[in-house]
Design a protein around this motif. Structure first.
Motif, PDB file in Angstrom:
ATOM      1  N   ARG A 133       0.796  -1.128   0.131  1.00 41.02           N
ATOM      2  CA  ARG A 133       0.028  -0.076  -0.049  1.00 41.02           C
ATOM      3  C   ARG A 133       0.811   1.241  -0.053  1.00 41.02           C
ATOM      4  O   ARG A 133       0.404   2.076  -0.582  1.00 41.02           O
ATOM      5  CB  ARG A 133      -1.148   0.182   1.193  1.00 41.02           C
ATOM      6  CG  ARG A 133      -1.824   1.310   1.540  1.00 41.02           C
ATOM      7  CD  ARG A 133      -2.891   1.472   0.133  1.00 41.02           C
ATOM      8  NE  ARG A 133      -3.556   2.665   0.256  1.00 41.02           N
ATOM      9  CZ  ARG A 133      -3.914   3.328  -0.678  1.00 41.02           C
ATOM     10  NH1 ARG A 133      -3.565   2.777  -1.807  1.00 41.02           N
ATOM     11  NH2 ARG A 133      -4.747   4.450  -0.623  1.00 41.02           N
ATOM     12  N   LEU A 134       2.011   1.368   0.782  1.00 40.76           N
ATOM     13  CA  LEU A 134       2.935   2.437   0.830  1.00 40.76           C
ATOM     14  C   LEU A 134       3.493   2.716  -0.732  1.00 40.76           C
ATOM     15  O   LEU A 134       3.862   3.843  -0.691  1.00 40.76           O
ATOM     16  CB  LEU A 134       3.909   2.223   1.937  1.00 40.76           C
ATOM     17  CG  LEU A 134       3.290   2.477   3.332  1.00 40.76           C
ATOM     18  CD1 LEU A 134       4.307   1.979   4.294  1.00 40.76           C
ATOM     19  CD2 LEU A 134       3.051   3.958   3.547  1.00 40.76           C
ATOM     20  N   LYS A 135       3.880   1.670  -1.317  1.00 42.60           N
ATOM     21  CA  LYS A 135       4.591   1.626  -2.425  1.00 42.60           C
ATOM     22  C   LYS A 135       3.578   2.415  -3.431  1.00 42.60           C
ATOM     23  O   LYS A 135       3.830   3.233  -4.491  1.00 42.60           O
ATOM     24  CB  LYS A 135       4.947   0.238  -2.961  1.00 42.60           C
ATOM     25  CG  LYS A 135       6.199  -0.097  -2.467  1.00 42.60           C
ATOM     26  CD  LYS A 135       6.700  -1.525  -2.892  1.00 42.60           C
ATOM     27  CE  LYS A 135       8.069  -1.910  -2.293  1.00 42.60           C
ATOM     28  NZ  LYS A 135       8.503  -3.368  -2.761  1.00 42.60           N
ATOM     29  N   GLU A 136       2.131   2.044  -3.369  1.00 47.44           N
ATOM     30  CA  GLU A 136       1.085   2.574  -4.363  1.00 47.44           C
ATOM     31  C   GLU A 136       0.892   3.899  -3.683  1.00 47.44           C
ATOM     32  O   GLU A 136       0.748   4.777  -4.915  1.00 47.44           O
ATOM     33  CB  GLU A 136      -0.023   1.771  -4.074  1.00 47.44           C
ATOM     34  CG  GLU A 136      -0.024   0.147  -4.613  1.00 47.44           C
ATOM     35  CD  GLU A 136      -1.301  -0.494  -4.203  1.00 47.44           C
ATOM     36  OE1 GLU A 136      -2.218  -0.063  -3.170  1.00 47.44           O
ATOM     37  OE2 GLU A 136      -1.629  -1.779  -4.567  1.00 47.44           O
ATOM     38  N   LEU A 137       0.847   4.207  -2.699  1.00 46.23           N
ATOM     39  CA  LEU A 137       0.800   5.591  -2.314  1.00 46.23           C
ATOM     40  C   LEU A 137       1.877   6.678  -2.702  1.00 46.23           C
ATOM     41  O   LEU A 137       1.798   7.525  -3.077  1.00 46.23           O
ATOM     42  CB  LEU A 137       0.438   5.731  -0.763  1.00 46.23           C
ATOM     43  CG  LEU A 137      -0.658   5.154  -0.278  1.00 46.23           C
ATOM     44  CD1 LEU A 137      -0.630   5.149   1.405  1.00 46.23           C
ATOM     45  CD2 LEU A 137      -1.849   6.342  -0.624  1.00 46.23           C
ATOM     46  N   ALA A 138       3.109   5.888  -2.577  1.00 50.91           N
ATOM     47  CA  ALA A 138       4.553   6.504  -2.784  1.00 50.91           C
ATOM     48  C   ALA A 138       4.405   6.852  -4.507  1.00 50.91           C
ATOM     49  O   ALA A 138       4.610   8.117  -4.758  1.00 50.91           O
ATOM     50  CB  ALA A 138       5.581   6.112  -2.420  1.00 50.91           C
ATOM     51  N   HIS A 139       3.872   6.068  -5.262  1.00 46.28           N
ATOM     52  CA  HIS A 139       3.904   6.165  -6.611  1.00 46.28           C
ATOM     53  C   HIS A 139       2.776   7.348  -7.057  1.00 46.28           C
ATOM     54  O   HIS A 139       3.080   8.307  -7.708  1.00 46.28           O
ATOM     55  CB  HIS A 139       3.382   5.042  -7.403  1.00 46.28           C
ATOM     56  CG  HIS A 139       3.109   5.221  -8.820  1.00 46.28           C
ATOM     57  ND1 HIS A 139       4.276   5.372  -9.814  1.00 46.28           N
ATOM     58  CD2 HIS A 139       2.037   5.243  -9.569  1.00 46.28           C
ATOM     59  CE1 HIS A 139       3.802   5.350 -10.874  1.00 46.28           C
ATOM     60  NE2 HIS A 139       2.384   5.607 -10.955  1.00 46.28           N
ATOM     61  N   SER A 140       1.849   7.426  -6.355  1.00 45.23           N
ATOM     62  CA  SER A 140       0.331   8.166  -6.665  1.00 45.23           C
ATOM     63  C   SER A 140       0.896   9.664  -6.292  1.00 45.23           C
ATOM     64  O   SER A 140       0.815  10.670  -6.707  1.00 45.23           O
ATOM     65  CB  SER A 140      -0.734   8.075  -6.054  1.00 45.23           C
ATOM     66  OG  SER A 140      -1.115   6.754  -6.277  1.00 45.23           O
ATOM     67  N   ILE A 141       1.874   9.787  -5.048  1.00 42.30           N
ATOM     68  CA  ILE A 141       2.148  11.114  -4.297  1.00 42.30           C
ATOM     69  C   ILE A 141       3.198  11.764  -5.264  1.00 42.30           C
ATOM     70  O   ILE A 141       3.223  12.762  -5.253  1.00 42.30           O
ATOM     71  CB  ILE A 141       2.613  10.869  -2.992  1.00 42.30           C
ATOM     72  CG1 ILE A 141       1.390  10.580  -2.003  1.00 42.30           C
ATOM     73  CG2 ILE A 141       3.231  12.032  -2.506  1.00 42.30           C
ATOM     74  CD1 ILE A 141       1.836  10.195  -0.581  1.00 42.30           C
ATOM     75  N   THR A 142       4.169  10.849  -5.478  1.00 37.94           N
ATOM     76  CA  THR A 142       5.324  11.396  -6.366  1.00 37.94           C
ATOM     77  C   THR A 142       4.851  11.980  -7.692  1.00 37.94           C
ATOM     78  O   THR A 142       5.066  12.908  -8.149  1.00 37.94           O
ATOM     79  CB  THR A 142       6.374  10.227  -6.582  1.00 37.94           C
ATOM     80  OG1 THR A 142       6.613   9.846  -5.565  1.00 37.94           O
ATOM     81  CG2 THR A 142       7.596  10.944  -7.497  1.00 37.94           C
ATOM     82  N   LYS A 143       3.683  11.333  -8.293  1.00 37.39           N
ATOM     83  CA  LYS A 143       3.202  11.809  -9.599  1.00 37.39           C
ATOM     84  C   LYS A 143       2.713  13.385  -9.378  1.00 37.39           C
ATOM     85  O   LYS A 143       2.693  13.977 -10.239  1.00 37.39           O
ATOM     86  CB  LYS A 143       2.205  10.629 -10.079  1.00 37.39           C
ATOM     87  CG  LYS A 143       1.686  11.124 -11.510  1.00 37.39           C
ATOM     88  CD  LYS A 143       0.668   9.664 -11.993  1.00 37.39           C
ATOM     89  CE  LYS A 143       0.198  10.087 -13.286  1.00 37.39           C
ATOM     90  NZ  LYS A 143      -0.679   9.040 -13.704  1.00 37.39           N
ATOM     91  N   LEU A 144       1.839  13.030  -8.281  1.00 42.35           N
ATOM     92  CA  LEU A 144       0.983  14.600  -8.074  1.00 42.35           C
ATOM     93  C   LEU A 144       2.289  15.496  -7.656  1.00 42.35           C
ATOM     94  O   LEU A 144       1.942  16.899  -8.027  1.00 42.35           O
ATOM     95  CB  LEU A 144       0.062  14.140  -7.091  1.00 42.35           C
ATOM     96  CG  LEU A 144      -1.232  13.579  -7.515  1.00 42.35           C
ATOM     97  CD1 LEU A 144      -1.903  13.368  -6.249  1.00 42.35           C
ATOM     98  CD2 LEU A 144      -2.018  14.456  -8.526  1.00 42.35           C
TER      99      LEU A 144
END
Length: 342
Positions: A133-144
């Motif tokens: 879940r943290l990897k998914e969040l990190a990807h989404s956060i970095t993109k934004l």
């Protein structure tokens, strides 16, 4: 061989899967029977040691998971909403009191082993779940962050403050993602507006026809979504690429069109005002400049024909405001040739 091992060999032969006959006549004290019991005791002791080592390693693995996941009573975010809590057993593991159990014979029984195995499995699953879940969040956060041009300092501050696989980190990342989504909605509106303005400027520059413009539906859409923004930005990139290679020809076309426009205005003024137009301050000088620029038309036409023919060979017909400009020029040449013959 320890007395414990001898007792376990005698009393728990089936539990340790040792040699059969653990419950035979206890009055049989023959040398073969004694050797058999000692062999059983040795096997039992080896299994005791093996199980105690496994319990010790499993206990350590559970403790490591508990610490990394921060599953400790009184810790921030405890009890977590995403984990199964076994507080009493976890406290025994964290405090080390579970080791006291290992000193007793019961410490090597299957109930202890199975309980540890289940807890290690639960903690391992929780660790994997949070990590994913943290990897998914990190990807989404970095993109934004990239989209919103978040500064390096802001990113570093957030990552320094929120690390590990604790529930506090997970909740903080979820909150950051929601915050960025709100900002993105505002950002998207601005970006789409800027993209449309850029697109309109490029359409004007390359002389796109009204039909071509209307065919691109996202430009006229009122939806402020990622898909709309992506479509507009991709179209801007495409138009920019076209404009870049068309600019030398477009510059000549616009110069020619401007001269022709000024000549029409000059002729219209001559018809409407007659000699009175020269009473207008600066008009005579303006007319002279237009006549001088008119002299450039043959050279511009020649360059355009060469350039447009080359363009047609490499890219296809170049249309300016929906018109095949090469066809227009060649048609004008034919008309001039025809008039001369007459």
């Amino acid at each position: 061989i320890s007395c414990n091992a001898l007792d376990l060999a005698y009393e728990s032969g089936q539990n340790f899967e040792v040699m059969p006959g653990a419950h035979r006549n206890t009055k049989d004290l023959s040398s073969s029977r004694v050797e058999e019991i000692y062999a059983m005791a040795k096997t039992s002791e080896e299994q005791c040691d093996l199980r105690k080592r496994w319990i010790s390693e499993a206990s350590k693995a559970c403790v490591d998971f508990l610490k990394e996941l921060n599953l400790k009573p009184g810790a921030p975010g405890y009890p977590p909403h995403d984990a199964k809590i076994d507080s009493k057993f976890d406290e025994q593991l964290l405090s080390g009191t579970i080791q006291v159990v290992l000193k007793k014979d019961a410490g090597v029984h299957w109930d202890v082993i199975l309980r540890l195995a289940d807890r290690e499995h639960e903690l391992n699953q929780l660790y994997d779940s949070r990590t994913t879940r943290l990897k998914e969040l990190a990807h989404s956060i970095t993109k934004l962050w990239n989209m919103l041009k978040t500064t390096k300092k802001e990113r570093t501050d957030f990552l320094t403050k929120h690390s590990g696989v604790t529930i506090v980190t997970l909740d903080a990342c979820n909150a950051e993602l929601e915050r960025l989504k709100v900002l993105k909605e505002e950002h998207i509106k601005v970006q789409i507006k800027r993209g449309k303005e850029k697109m309109k400027a490029l359409w004007d520059e390359i002389g796109s026809s009204e039909k071509e413009m209307k065919s691109f539906s996202p430009y006229f859409s009122e939806l402020y979504t990622d898909e709309t923004l992506e479509s507009i930005m991709n179209e801007v990139d495409r138009l920019e690429g076209i404009a870049q290679i068309m600019r030398p020809i477009l510059t000549l076309i616009r110069e020619r069109e401007q001269i022709l426009h000024d000549l029409k205005e000059m002729e219209a003024a001559a018809k409407e005002l007659g000699p009175k137009r020269y009473r207008i301050s600066g008009y005579m000088l303006k007319e002279e400049k237009i006549r001088n620029r008119k002299k450039k038309l043959p050279k511009i036409r020649s360059k355009l024909i060469d350039g447009l023919q080359k363009w047609k060979k490499e890219h296809g017909t170049l249309e300016y405001k929906g018109i095949d400009y090469l066809k227009v020029l060649l048609s004008e040449n034919e008309q001039k040739t025809s008039r001369r013959r007459r």
